[in-house]
Each structure stands twice: as C-alpha cells, then as structure tokens.
Design a protein around this motif. Structure first.
Motif, PDB file in Angstrom:
ATOM      1  N   THR A 184      -5.838  -9.208  -7.631  1.00  0.00           N
ATOM      2  CA  THR A 184      -4.758  -8.517  -7.236  1.00  0.00           C
ATOM      3  C   THR A 184      -4.287  -7.434  -6.304  1.00  0.00           C
ATOM      4  N   ALA A 185      -5.339  -6.845  -6.123  1.00  0.00           N
ATOM      5  CA  ALA A 185      -5.432  -5.051  -5.686  1.00  0.00           C
ATOM      6  C   ALA A 185      -5.121  -6.079  -4.036  1.00  0.00           C
ATOM      7  N   ALA A 186      -6.803  -6.494  -3.194  1.00  0.00           N
ATOM      8  CA  ALA A 186      -6.878  -7.502  -2.273  1.00  0.00           C
ATOM      9  C   ALA A 186      -5.049  -8.164  -1.835  1.00  0.00           C
ATOM     10  N   HIS A 187      -4.761  -9.044  -2.920  1.00  0.00           N
ATOM     11  CA  HIS A 187      -3.544  -9.444  -2.285  1.00  0.00           C
ATOM     12  C   HIS A 187      -2.003  -8.901  -1.753  1.00  0.00           C
ATOM     13  N   ILE A 188      -2.254  -7.439  -2.688  1.00  0.00           N
ATOM     14  CA  ILE A 188      -1.275  -6.680  -1.935  1.00  0.00           C
ATOM     15  C   ILE A 188      -1.067  -6.064  -1.505  1.00  0.00           C
ATOM     16  N   LYS A 189      -2.192  -5.641  -0.752  1.00  0.00           N
ATOM     17  CA  LYS A 189      -2.885  -5.024   0.193  1.00  0.00           C
ATOM     18  C   LYS A 189      -2.758  -5.786   2.064  1.00  0.00           C
ATOM     19  N   LYS A 190      -3.462  -6.973   1.498  1.00  0.00           N
ATOM     20  CA  LYS A 190      -2.747  -7.734   2.022  1.00  0.00           C
ATOM     21  C   LYS A 190      -1.225  -8.695   2.901  1.00  0.00           C
ATOM     22  N   ASP A 191      -0.820  -8.622   1.876  1.00  0.00           N
ATOM     23  CA  ASP A 191       0.795  -9.469   2.349  1.00  0.00           C
ATOM     24  C   ASP A 191       2.163  -8.784   1.760  1.00  0.00           C
ATOM     25  N   PHE A 192       1.800  -7.062   1.183  1.00  0.00           N
ATOM     26  CA  PHE A 192       2.608  -6.865   0.376  1.00  0.00           C
ATOM     27  C   PHE A 192       2.671  -4.757   1.385  1.00  0.00           C
ATOM     28  N   LEU A 193       1.695  -4.323   0.994  1.00  0.00           N
ATOM     29  CA  LEU A 193       1.080  -2.970   0.906  1.00  0.00           C
ATOM     30  C   LEU A 193       2.328  -2.841   2.501  1.00  0.00           C
ATOM     31  N   GLY A 194       1.769  -2.595   3.801  1.00  0.00           N
ATOM     32  CA  GLY A 194       3.091  -3.091   4.697  1.00  0.00           C
ATOM     33  C   GLY A 194       4.105  -2.564   4.681  1.00  0.00           C
ATOM     34  N   ARG A 195       5.219  -3.759   4.019  1.00  0.00           N
ATOM     35  CA  ARG A 195       6.317  -3.284   3.513  1.00  0.00           C
ATOM     36  C   ARG A 195       6.674  -2.605   2.510  1.00  0.00           C
ATOM     37  N   ILE A 196       6.121  -2.623   1.710  1.00  0.00           N
ATOM     38  CA  ILE A 196       6.534  -1.227   1.147  1.00  0.00           C
ATOM     39  C   ILE A 196       6.210  -0.594   1.424  1.00  0.00           C
ATOM     40  N   LYS A 197       5.334   0.340   2.301  1.00  0.00           N
ATOM     41  CA  LYS A 197       5.146   1.352   2.165  1.00  0.00           C
ATOM     42  C   LYS A 197       6.334   2.047   3.221  1.00  0.00           C
ATOM     43  N   ASP A 198       7.147   0.775   4.566  1.00  0.00           N
ATOM     44  CA  ASP A 198       7.955   0.997   5.159  1.00  0.00           C
ATOM     45  C   ASP A 198       9.214   1.102   4.605  1.00  0.00           C
ATOM     46  N   PHE A 199       9.511  -0.269   3.225  1.00  0.00           N
ATOM     47  CA  PHE A 199      10.850   0.490   2.079  1.00  0.00           C
ATOM     48  C   PHE A 199      10.906   1.582   1.793  1.00  0.00           C
ATOM     49  N   LEU A 200       9.267   2.210   1.231  1.00  0.00           N
ATOM     50  CA  LEU A 200       9.721   3.621   0.500  1.00  0.00           C
ATOM     51  C   LEU A 200      10.131   4.912   1.490  1.00  0.00           C
ATOM     52  N   GLU A 201       9.784   4.788   2.564  1.00  0.00           N
ATOM     53  CA  GLU A 201       9.385   5.639   4.016  1.00  0.00           C
ATOM     54  C   GLU A 201      11.452   5.539   4.664  1.00  0.00           C
ATOM     55  N   ASP A 254       2.379   8.890   1.606  1.00  0.00           N
ATOM     56  CA  ASP A 254       0.689   8.365   1.777  1.00  0.00           C
ATOM     57  C   ASP A 254       0.299   7.091   0.478  1.00  0.00           C
ATOM     58  N   LEU A 255       0.344   5.936   0.704  1.00  0.00           N
ATOM     59  CA  LEU A 255       0.327   5.176   0.391  1.00  0.00           C
ATOM     60  C   LEU A 255      -0.686   3.755  -0.239  1.00  0.00           C
ATOM     61  N   ASP A 256      -1.358   4.095  -1.599  1.00  0.00           N
ATOM     62  CA  ASP A 256      -2.632   2.833  -2.064  1.00  0.00           C
ATOM     63  C   ASP A 256      -3.087   1.919  -2.940  1.00  0.00           C
ATOM     64  N   VAL A 257      -3.545   1.313  -2.402  1.00  0.00           N
ATOM     65  CA  VAL A 257      -3.460   0.535  -3.565  1.00  0.00           C
ATOM     66  C   VAL A 257      -5.083   1.085  -4.422  1.00  0.00           C
ATOM     67  N   LYS A 258      -4.873   0.601  -5.655  1.00  0.00           N
ATOM     68  CA  LYS A 258      -6.019   0.944  -6.947  1.00  0.00           C
ATOM     69  C   LYS A 258      -5.573   0.398  -8.020  1.00  0.00           C
ATOM     70  N   VAL A 259      -7.175  -0.407  -8.626  1.00  0.00           N
ATOM     71  CA  VAL A 259      -7.439  -0.468  -9.936  1.00  0.00           C
ATOM     72  C   VAL A 259      -8.164  -0.056 -11.027  1.00  0.00           C
ATOM     73  N   ASP A 260      -6.970  -0.242 -11.875  1.00  0.00           N
ATOM     74  CA  ASP A 260      -7.006   0.528 -13.263  1.00  0.00           C
ATOM     75  C   ASP A 260      -6.404  -0.277 -14.548  1.00  0.00           C
ATOM     76  N   ALA A 261      -6.806  -1.249 -14.970  1.00  0.00           N
ATOM     77  CA  ALA A 261      -6.580  -2.259 -15.846  1.00  0.00           C
ATOM     78  C   ALA A 261      -5.951  -1.397 -17.148  1.00  0.00           C
ATOM     79  N   GLU A 262      -7.223  -0.630 -17.872  1.00  0.00           N
ATOM     80  CA  GLU A 262      -6.094   0.342 -19.306  1.00  0.00           C
ATOM     81  C   GLU A 262      -4.800   0.396 -18.462  1.00  0.00           C
ATOM     82  N   LEU A 263      -4.620   1.589 -17.542  1.00  0.00           N
ATOM     83  CA  LEU A 263      -3.030   1.925 -17.523  1.00  0.00           C
ATOM     84  C   LEU A 263      -2.415   1.197 -17.505  1.00  0.00           C
TER      85      LEU A 263
END
Length: 460
Positions: free
Chosen positions: A49-66, A74-83
């Motif tokens: 999931t993290a790989a695909h969000i970075k590839k397909d969505f991260l830039g778009r989400i960052k622009d939207f939030l800004e 500062d927007l990053d993608v992390k993995v924490d299945a338990e959380l």
C-alpha cells in the motif's frame, strides 16, 4: 491536528467520485496522523500500500492539503499495521452499532442470498483476511490480495500467486473471494482447483454439453483457480481456459491463479495463456519465518479454545519449517496424547513419545562425520582455508563459515562443547555463541537453511 484530518476526509470524498483512481481503496484503508499543522504522516497497513500511495497519490495529496492549509506541509508515508487496524476497527464498531437496528430486516434477506451464493462459489468462509497470519514472507502478497478483492478487474488482473505447499496460498485465494462477496453478496464467484476444472470440462464433453460448461465460466464475476499446475497434463483443457480467460478479461472480471511454480516453469500449458500470465502481476509466497510460524501456532491453539505450554509451541515452530499445514495436525496430535494419557508432555516427553514424527520437517542426517570432515566440506563450500577456522580472522565471511562448521560439529558429532572448542581453538562460551547464532538465523527461514542442507548432503 483535527483540521488536517478533516481535509484528508474531504480529499477521500472527492477522489472517490472519480473512477479514474482505482487505487482509492488503498487510501481508505490508511489513516493520517498529524503532530502539528506543518507535518503529517499517511500510515498504511503494509509496504504494498505504501509503495502505491507514494507513486500514485502522495504528490496530489500534498498539493491538496497545502492548498487548504495555505502553507507548506511535510508529508510522508509510513507503515504501521497495528495502528491502522486499531483505528479502523474502532470506526467499524461505531458504524455497526449505529446501523444495527435499521438494517435488521435487510440483513436477514441478504444473509439468505449470501448463503445461496456461497453454495455455488465453493468458498470456505473460514478463510478470511482477518485470520490470516502476516509475516515478512507474505505481507506484500497479502496487500495485493486485499487490493484485488476491493478493486476487481482493475490494475492487477490477473493476479498470479505461487509458492511451495502449505504456506497459505489457498487461504489467501479464498479470502479474496470471501472479502469480495461481503460487498457483493449476489456476485458470481467460483473457487476451483485445476483438477476440478479439468473434470468439469471433460464431463461437459462426455455429456455433449460443452456450451453449458463455457457459459458457466464466462458468466463469472470472479474466477479463483487453485493448483494451476494440475493442468500441465491437460493441454486441451488449458486451451479452453484461455478462451474463458479472454472473455473474462475483456469484461474486466477479476481472475486469480495459484500454482506451486511461476508461469515460466509451467509445462504443456497453452502458450498464449502462459504468455498472459507472464504479463500479469506475479507474486511469490516464501515459507514463513520462525516468528510467523509461532504466531500461526498460537492462533490455532486459541481458535481451539485450549492452551499449550509456550516452550512446546516454540519447539513446534522450530521444527515445522516448510509445510505449515502440518501445524494443525501437530497440535491435534499433542492434544490427543494429553487428553488420552492424562499428561501434559514437555519437550523431552514429546521426543520420547514421538508425538510429532509425522509433522516435523525432516532434517538431513550425517553418517559418522568427523569434525575434520565437517571442516573440509564447509571450507570447500565457502571457499576458505581450513586453517581460518582456528585463526582469529573476524571478517564477516570467515566468521560465517566458522560458525556453520561449529554448528554442524555441535549438532552431528559426538564430541562435547569443550572438545569442539579445542578443535576450533575456541573456548566453551565462543562455541556456544557460534552454535546459537546459527540456530537463531535458521529460525528466520533464511537462505542459510538451504546452504547447510547442501553442506550436509556433501558430507553424507
């Protein structure tokens, strides 16, 4: 920050309306965590999931939030299945409570329809994503399986999964179908293995009703075909499968194929079908590491509403290393001895009673090997000098070879730890450290396991 979370939800609402973004399910299965208004993390359940969000969505989400915030973030993608699971589970409980009374009658009707659909699908409802034990060996495949169950017929069609026996391929395959039918209770889903598919095709020919067979498969919404390798000896049947494949593919209907080998190793399979497999998403499941095997044992013991001593469960996890389907058999063998003989066997008693003889992975044995022979074959295997085993060279490669030689000496020679230490110019503590280091690495299911097997075969 609540403001960022609100903007995140707004983004999800907007993007959900656009069919172009087939991967939106990946976002909805993730959460956003914001420490302050200038920094936030998108937290996912897995690397896929993290790989695909970075590839397909991260830039778009960052622009939207800004744009909404009016400043950089500062927007990053992390993995924490338990959380993620904890957060989403709370939401599911609240939604369930709110809708329970409203949907009571509707659920009764849907339950009846679902039961009928399941009877036709061949699915076992016990195989679900929520009771599949994840580990480093299968997390990527798990994420892909969840994705296609939520986004059938999109990017990953077909999905091809392969691996050795007893490591969870069938569980994942059926979990895809079960998850899909939860959202689409009237969908035409079929789980079948290669031999069943072949038998249906032959039966259709014998009864002079091949069109009935073709219609059944070409009308499916999702085809889940297990043990594809069983069609290697049925070339005509694989040609029929290709025709069905073409129809379902053109209609954007999801197909998932499972085999014990990758497409390139399939023999006597319709060439055009094999070619299509090789262009699909091909993922392999490796044998689970020690920690994952232990988690599987603990889960199965829990499901049986019983308990087994932790040391015995660890003993089982150490010795069932390949076909983990044998875990359930080993557990039941232990419980039957416990209940019938009215004892609670410890590890020593398990060995004396040979409780697990039919379930543990067979270990290669050496035939009267001396430490001198062990040293020579290990040195030849790794391309090092025998004298280096007794020297002080601590380079990584030399240390590894020395540790393997000491481990084999401890496991297979009749000498004591002290005597082995003299042969390797090491003290008692150093020998134990080297032996245990190799043992710990073998628990992880690393390539060292196959290396040691090769060395043992050479000595034997």
């Amino acid at each position: 920050m609540e403001e960022i979370k609100n903007y995140w939800n707004e983004f999800l609402d907007i993007i959900s309306e656009d069919d172009e973004f087939a991967g939106v399910a990946l976002l909805k299965g993730s959460i956003i965590v914001a420490d302050d208004e200038n920094k936030a993390d998108i937290v996912c359940s897995g690397d896929f999931t993290a790989a695909h969000i970075k590839k397909d969505f991260l830039g778009r989400i960052k622009d939207f939030l800004e744009d909404r915030l009016g400043h950089n973030i500062d927007l990053d993608v992390k993995v924490d299945a338990e959380l993620v699971n904890k957060y989403l589970h709370v939401d599911e409980i609240e939604e369930s409570v709110n809708n329970k009374e409203i949907n009571s009658d509707k659920n009764t009707l849907e339950s009846s329809k679902k039961e009928n659909a399941y009877n036709k699908s061949n699915l076992n409802e016990q195989f679900r994503f929520d009771n599949f034990i994840q580990g480093n060996n299968n997390r990527y495949v798990f994420e892909a399986a969840k994705y296609v169950s939520s986004n059938p017929g999109k990017e990953y069609n077909p999905l091809y999964i392969y691996g050795s026996v007893g490591i969870g391929k069938t569980h994942l395959l059926q979990a895809i179908g079960n998850s899909y039918m939860q959202s689409n209770p009237n969908a035409k889903v079929l789980y079948i293995d290669g031999s069943g598919f072949r038998d249906e095709y032959v039966s259709g020919l014998q009864n002079k009703k091949p069109e009935v067979f073709k219609k059944r498969y070409k009308s499916l919404d999702m085809l889940l075909l297990d043990d594809l390798q069983l069609l290697e000896s049925a070339q005509e049947t694989s040609k029929e499968l290709f025709e069905i494949f073409q129809t379902l593919d053109n209609a954007s209907k999801q197909m998932v194929f499972v085999s014990d080998k990758p497409p390139k190793e399939l023999r006597n399979i319709e060439a055009r079908l094999k070619n299509r497999f090789e262009k699909s998403l091909i993922l392999s499941i490796e044998p689970p590491q020690y920690e994952t095997r232990l988690a599987i044992i603990e889960r199965k013991v829990f499901d049986l509403h019983t308990s087994i001593d932790e040391e015995v469960m660890k003993y089982m996890a150490e010795n069932i290393t390949t076909d983990v389907r044998k875990i359930e058999g080993a557990i039941r063998a232990y419980l039957s001895v416990r209940d019938l003989m009215k004892i609670t066997p410890d590890i020593e008693q398990c060995e004396k009673l040979d409780i697990f003889k039919d379930y543990f992975t067979n270990k290669p044995k050496l035939k009267n090997a001396t430490i001198k022979e062990i040293k020579k074959i290990v040195a030849d295997y790794y391309g090092v000098e025998i004298s280096s085993f007794e020297g002080k060279d601590r380079t990584k490669f030399i240390s590894k070879a020395r540790h393997v030689a000491i481990y084999l000496a401890c496991e297979y020679s009749k000498k004591s730890v002290t005597e082995i230490g003299l042969d390797f110019n090491r003290d008692h503590a150093s020998v134990i450290h080297a032996r245990d280091k190799v043992k710990d690495e073998l628990k992880t299911g690393s390539h060292l396991y196959s290396e040691i097997n090769d060395i043992i075969a050479g000595i034997s």
